[in-house]
Design an enzyme around this catalytic site. Sequence first.
Site, mmCIF file in Angstrom:
data_model
loop_
_atom_site.group_PDB
_atom_site.id
_atom_site.type_symbol
_atom_site.label_atom_id
_atom_site.label_comp_id
_atom_site.label_asym_id
_atom_site.label_seq_id
_atom_site.Cartn_x
_atom_site.Cartn_y
_atom_site.Cartn_z
ATOM 1 N N CYS A 61 -67.270 -26.122 9.300
ATOM 2 C CA CYS A 61 -66.698 -25.104 10.173
ATOM 3 C C CYS A 61 -67.788 -24.215 10.765
ATOM 4 O O CYS A 61 -68.854 -24.032 10.179
ATOM 5 C CB CYS A 61 -65.719 -24.238 9.387
ATOM 6 S SG CYS A 61 -64.327 -25.143 8.694
ATOM 7 N N GLU A 63 -67.888 -20.987 11.029
ATOM 8 C CA GLU A 63 -68.183 -19.804 10.230
ATOM 9 C C GLU A 63 -69.252 -20.106 9.180
ATOM 10 O O GLU A 63 -70.175 -19.314 8.962
ATOM 11 C CB GLU A 63 -66.921 -19.284 9.527
ATOM 12 C CG GLU A 63 -65.801 -18.910 10.473
ATOM 13 C CD GLU A 63 -64.823 -20.038 10.775
ATOM 14 O OE1 GLU A 63 -63.640 -19.732 10.961
ATOM 15 O OE2 GLU A 63 -65.239 -21.221 10.833
#
Length: 143
Positions: A61, A63
């Site tokens: 991901c 993030e």
Amino acid sequence: MERNVSARQIQDLAKAALQARETRARAPISGYTVGAALLAQDGRVFLAGNIECYGQTPSICAERVALFKAVSEGCDRFAALAVCGGEENQPPQVHCTPCGICRQVLSQFCPPDMMVYCVKTPDDIQAHRLDELLPFAWSRTDT
């Protein structure tokens, strides 16, 4: 607590996350692109996009890419995170939030009161404290 992040910084962070989504995300499988902009307390901003692999397990991901990029460059104090996501080549239709794995990893490296800004546009942002997104985060002190 907003951790001394100004309204201007929040808007700049939102724009950076939207730009990262367009330029750094690689989602050949799902077509769902995510951008993240992580603001360090020293003012540096770490940009990332999600990266999918055909064997989904090694995908990561946006993030966590931003966080691991920052940590690998010696940064370990963070002030805020902006995240956005949606179908590739389309404006975000929802306020994308970090997945459960990202919430757990962020809780290990970031302060519990760090703000996470979920972005549709620079003017349409939902703000959440990290500990609100993952109220019972696991830590080594829990063992």
